[in-house]
Design a protein around this motif. Structure first.
Motif, PDB file in Angstrom:
ATOM      1  N   HIS A  42       0.850  -1.187   0.000  1.00  0.00           N
ATOM      2  CA  HIS A  42       0.000   0.000   0.000  1.00  0.00           C
ATOM      3  C   HIS A  42       0.890   1.244   0.000  1.00  0.00           C
ATOM      4  O   HIS A  42       1.890   1.308   0.706  1.00  0.00           O
ATOM      5  CB  HIS A  42      -0.912  -0.003   1.224  1.00  0.00           C
ATOM      6  N   GLU A  43       0.500   2.241  -0.783  1.00  0.00           N
ATOM      7  CA  GLU A  43       1.362   3.403  -1.007  1.00  0.00           C
ATOM      8  C   GLU A  43       1.100   4.564  -0.057  1.00  0.00           C
ATOM      9  O   GLU A  43       1.717   5.624  -0.196  1.00  0.00           O
ATOM     10  CB  GLU A  43       1.211   3.873  -2.454  1.00  0.00           C
ATOM     11  N   ALA A  44       0.224   4.395   0.917  1.00  0.00           N
ATOM     12  CA  ALA A  44      -0.073   5.465   1.866  1.00  0.00           C
ATOM     13  C   ALA A  44       1.202   5.901   2.580  1.00  0.00           C
ATOM     14  O   ALA A  44       2.037   5.066   2.951  1.00  0.00           O
ATOM     15  CB  ALA A  44      -1.106   5.000   2.882  1.00  0.00           C
ATOM     16  N   TRP A  45       1.347   7.201   2.809  1.00  0.00           N
ATOM     17  CA  TRP A  45       2.590   7.736   3.367  1.00  0.00           C
ATOM     18  C   TRP A  45       2.916   7.134   4.728  1.00  0.00           C
ATOM     19  O   TRP A  45       4.081   6.899   5.049  1.00  0.00           O
ATOM     20  CB  TRP A  45       2.512   9.266   3.458  1.00  0.00           C
ATOM     21  N   TRP A  46       1.884   6.882   5.548  1.00  0.00           N
ATOM     22  CA  TRP A  46       2.129   6.405   6.910  1.00  0.00           C
ATOM     23  C   TRP A  46       2.554   4.938   6.935  1.00  0.00           C
ATOM     24  O   TRP A  46       3.101   4.465   7.938  1.00  0.00           O
ATOM     25  CB  TRP A  46       0.898   6.633   7.786  1.00  0.00           C
ATOM     26  N   ILE A  47       2.326   4.221   5.833  1.00  0.00           N
ATOM     27  CA  ILE A  47       2.852   2.857   5.706  1.00  0.00           C
ATOM     28  C   ILE A  47       4.238   2.874   5.100  1.00  0.00           C
ATOM     29  O   ILE A  47       5.181   2.257   5.615  1.00  0.00           O
ATOM     30  CB  ILE A  47       1.901   1.976   4.871  1.00  0.00           C
ATOM     31  N   ARG A  48       4.391   3.593   4.004  1.00  0.00           N
ATOM     32  CA  ARG A  48       5.696   3.640   3.341  1.00  0.00           C
ATOM     33  C   ARG A  48       6.744   4.336   4.208  1.00  0.00           C
ATOM     34  O   ARG A  48       7.938   4.060   4.099  1.00  0.00           O
ATOM     35  CB  ARG A  48       5.579   4.351   1.990  1.00  0.00           C
ATOM     36  N   GLY A  49       6.293   5.220   5.091  1.00  0.00           N
ATOM     37  CA  GLY A  49       7.237   5.870   5.988  1.00  0.00           C
ATOM     38  C   GLY A  49       7.927   4.895   6.923  1.00  0.00           C
ATOM     39  O   GLY A  49       9.027   5.171   7.419  1.00  0.00           O
ATOM     40  N   LEU A  50       7.308   3.735   7.160  1.00  0.00           N
ATOM     41  CA  LEU A  50       7.906   2.737   8.042  1.00  0.00           C
ATOM     42  C   LEU A  50       9.049   1.975   7.366  1.00  0.00           C
ATOM     43  O   LEU A  50       9.736   1.185   8.022  1.00  0.00           O
ATOM     44  CB  LEU A  50       6.830   1.758   8.533  1.00  0.00           C
ATOM     45  N   ASP A  51       9.255   2.191   6.058  1.00  0.00           N
ATOM     46  CA  ASP A  51      10.444   1.640   5.399  1.00  0.00           C
ATOM     47  C   ASP A  51      11.709   2.323   5.912  1.00  0.00           C
ATOM     48  O   ASP A  51      12.792   1.736   5.871  1.00  0.00           O
ATOM     49  CB  ASP A  51      10.367   1.855   3.877  1.00  0.00           C
ATOM     50  N   PHE A  52      11.577   3.550   6.386  1.00  0.00           N
ATOM     51  CA  PHE A  52      12.741   4.363   6.714  1.00  0.00           C
ATOM     52  C   PHE A  52      13.464   3.912   7.990  1.00  0.00           C
ATOM     53  O   PHE A  52      14.666   3.685   7.958  1.00  0.00           O
ATOM     54  CB  PHE A  52      12.337   5.839   6.815  1.00  0.00           C
ATOM     55  N   PRO A  53      12.771   3.813   9.140  1.00  0.00           N
ATOM     56  CA  PRO A  53      13.496   3.600  10.399  1.00  0.00           C
ATOM     57  C   PRO A  53      13.764   2.125  10.713  1.00  0.00           C
ATOM     58  O   PRO A  53      13.608   1.687  11.859  1.00  0.00           O
ATOM     59  CB  PRO A  53      12.550   4.220  11.431  1.00  0.00           C
ATOM     60  N   ARG A  54      14.190   1.349   9.737  1.00  0.00           N
ATOM     61  CA  ARG A  54      14.427  -0.075  10.003  1.00  0.00           C
ATOM     62  C   ARG A  54      15.578  -0.272  10.986  1.00  0.00           C
ATOM     63  O   ARG A  54      15.535  -1.183  11.821  1.00  0.00           O
ATOM     64  CB  ARG A  54      14.701  -0.827   8.700  1.00  0.00           C
ATOM     65  N   LEU A  55      16.603   0.544  10.904  1.00  0.00           N
ATOM     66  CA  LEU A  55      17.713   0.436  11.850  1.00  0.00           C
ATOM     67  C   LEU A  55      17.229   0.745  13.264  1.00  0.00           C
ATOM     68  O   LEU A  55      17.564   0.032  14.229  1.00  0.00           O
ATOM     69  CB  LEU A  55      18.845   1.385  11.464  1.00  0.00           C
TER      70      LEU A  55
ATOM     71  N   ALA B 149      16.675  -7.101  10.232  1.00  0.00           N
ATOM     72  CA  ALA B 149      18.098  -7.311   9.923  1.00  0.00           C
ATOM     73  C   ALA B 149      18.298  -7.659   8.452  1.00  0.00           C
ATOM     74  O   ALA B 149      19.279  -7.234   7.827  1.00  0.00           O
ATOM     75  CB  ALA B 149      18.663  -8.418  10.815  1.00  0.00           C
ATOM     76  N   TRP B 150      17.358  -8.422   7.878  1.00  0.00           N
ATOM     77  CA  TRP B 150      17.483  -8.831   6.470  1.00  0.00           C
ATOM     78  C   TRP B 150      17.612  -7.622   5.551  1.00  0.00           C
ATOM     79  O   TRP B 150      18.354  -7.649   4.567  1.00  0.00           O
ATOM     80  CB  TRP B 150      16.259  -9.668   6.071  1.00  0.00           C
ATOM     81  N   TRP B 151      16.914  -6.543   5.881  1.00  0.00           N
ATOM     82  CA  TRP B 151      16.930  -5.349   5.044  1.00  0.00           C
ATOM     83  C   TRP B 151      18.205  -4.529   5.218  1.00  0.00           C
ATOM     84  O   TRP B 151      18.730  -3.962   4.259  1.00  0.00           O
ATOM     85  CB  TRP B 151      15.721  -4.463   5.360  1.00  0.00           C
ATOM     86  N   ILE B 152      18.707  -4.444   6.439  1.00  0.00           N
ATOM     87  CA  ILE B 152      19.804  -3.501   6.704  1.00  0.00           C
ATOM     88  C   ILE B 152      21.186  -4.130   6.703  1.00  0.00           C
ATOM     89  O   ILE B 152      22.179  -3.425   6.513  1.00  0.00           O
ATOM     90  CB  ILE B 152      19.585  -2.760   8.043  1.00  0.00           C
ATOM     91  N   VAL B 153      21.298  -5.455   6.892  1.00  0.00           N
ATOM     92  CA  VAL B 153      22.615  -6.093   6.946  1.00  0.00           C
ATOM     93  C   VAL B 153      23.447  -5.873   5.672  1.00  0.00           C
ATOM     94  O   VAL B 153      24.669  -5.695   5.762  1.00  0.00           O
ATOM     95  CB  VAL B 153      22.474  -7.596   7.269  1.00  0.00           C
ATOM     96  N   PRO B 154      22.849  -5.850   4.466  1.00  0.00           N
ATOM     97  CA  PRO B 154      23.679  -5.564   3.284  1.00  0.00           C
ATOM     98  C   PRO B 154      24.410  -4.227   3.352  1.00  0.00           C
ATOM     99  O   PRO B 154      25.415  -4.042   2.653  1.00  0.00           O
ATOM    100  CB  PRO B 154      22.662  -5.574   2.128  1.00  0.00           C
TER     101      PRO B 154
END
Length: 364
Positions: A23-36, A75-80
């Motif tokens: 889903h492209e809603a900003w409040w969902i896609r914004g959660l891609d950012f703070p994975r660390l 971890a899968w997203w940020i380890v690379p």
């Protein structure tokens, strides 16, 4: 105490699983950012659960297992983007300075008035190309003193946070300013001539982010990235795409861009190089990017010092190589990726043909 940890774990699970959706809603896609940040929060909560809760309880182990799953997923997203992961771009061995290209990409923050700090970095690192984002007419007047050393320019001063300037030592042919998806969000495109005689296709981008103050959804940003990806995938000319993409390196949409374009990310195996937010060390992620085709190896990649903006500038030094050391690196698109990319472009009725191909229209 158990109930407190259950509530905290449930919140972290929700924040982890919401981005599963496309889903492209900003409040969902914004959660891609703070994975660390979410990874660190999960690590802390797991440690506390193991130290403070009753490990003979089934409920305790249930929340521990769930938290472990979320931790592994983040971890899968940020380890690379950590040292020790296999490099996606080989280090440069070629000493031919005529085939080097040095670029500084800097979101200057339109209201920032510390142009001297940026100019000092330019004098120190002597890039071949300077790219500025959010640069208005005030910034243009400050940076025009560079034209003695950077005679080739593309200028688009705007006061809407999407102005853009390019200053280059290298001849830039067929330079164009385009508004690929939104009528007030420019991009720049050119063909640079290196001292060696090699030509490099350049794309400078700054799509708007999904946010409550910008676009309600990520569709505009995603469409711009996809059509550029499709366009550069069709050329055999060396390619560099750089700018503030308002997306993090580890998001699914940035991975889609890399899969469709075939471009490489020199950060993989080297570090995150978090360029935003410059003022808050605990809220940082990689928003400013440089991707390139397999023709290049990496000489240097560095996050530069604070210039008064909310972004740190990014310095990249590439070498155009004759070997095939990167040939098998990068990400590959599958059928699901191709279908998803088609959906992204169809939403805004845009196509790869909208993207300038400066190598196709050279004037003899």
């Amino acid at each position: 105490m158990l109930s407190t940890f259950q509530i905290i774990t449930v919140i972290l699970v929700i924040l982890t699983t919401l981005p599963f959706s496309r889903h492209e809603a900003w409040w969902i896609r914004g959660l891609d950012f703070p994975r660390l940040q979410l990874f660190l929060a999960l690590l802390i909560i797991l440690f506390l659960e193991l130290m403070l809760l009753d490990l003979s309880s089934i409920q305790t182990w249930a929340i521990i297992v769930i938290a472990l799953f979320c931790l592994a997923y983040q971890a899968w997203w940020i380890v690379p983007y950590t040292r020790g992961f296999p490099l996606e771009v080989e280090g440069a061995n070629d000493s031919d300075n005529k085939r080097r290209i040095k670029i500084i990409t800097a979101n200057v923050l339109m209201t920032n008035r510390n142009a001297k700090a940026l100019i000092a970095l330019i004098r120190e690192f002597e890039p071949d190309i300077l790219v500025t984002l959010e640069s208005d007419i005030w910034w243009q007047k400050q940076l025009d003193i560079l034209e003695a050393d950077y005679p080739y320019t593309i200028k688009c001063p705007l006061d809407n946070l999407y102005g853009m300037h390019v200053y280059s030592k290298f001849l830039m042919m067929n330079s164009q300013i385009e508004y690929l998806v939104e009528p007030d969000k420019p991009s720049m495109h050119a063909l640079a001539l290196l001292p060696s005689g090699d030509r490099v296709r350049l794309h400078f981008l700054h799509p708007a982010p999904p946010s409550p103050t910008e676009n309600d959804e990520s569709s505009e940003r995603d469409a711009e990235l996809v059509i550029v990806a499709k366009s550069v995938a069709d050329t055999n000319v060396p390619v560099i795409v750089t700018g503030d993409l308002n997306d993090v390196a580890w998001s699914e949409t940035t991975r889609l861009f890399r899969k469709i374009s075939g471009l490489l990310d020199p950060r993989v195996g080297r570090g995150m190089f978090n360029t935003f937010h410059a003022d808050y060390w605990f809220l940082r992620w990689p928003l400013d990017h440089l991707f390139h085709s397999k023709h290049f190896s990496l000489q240097n990649l560095k996050r530069l010092s604070n210039i008064g903006s909310d972004h740190f500038p990014l310095y990249t030094e590439l070498v155009l190589t004759a070997d095939n050391s990167n040939e098998n690196n990068g990400l590959n698109a599958d059928m699901d990726d191709l279908v998803w990319a088609k959906f992204k472009t169809k939403e805004h009725n845009v196509d790869k043909t909208d993207v300038p191909q400066p190598e196709k229209h050279l004037v003899s």
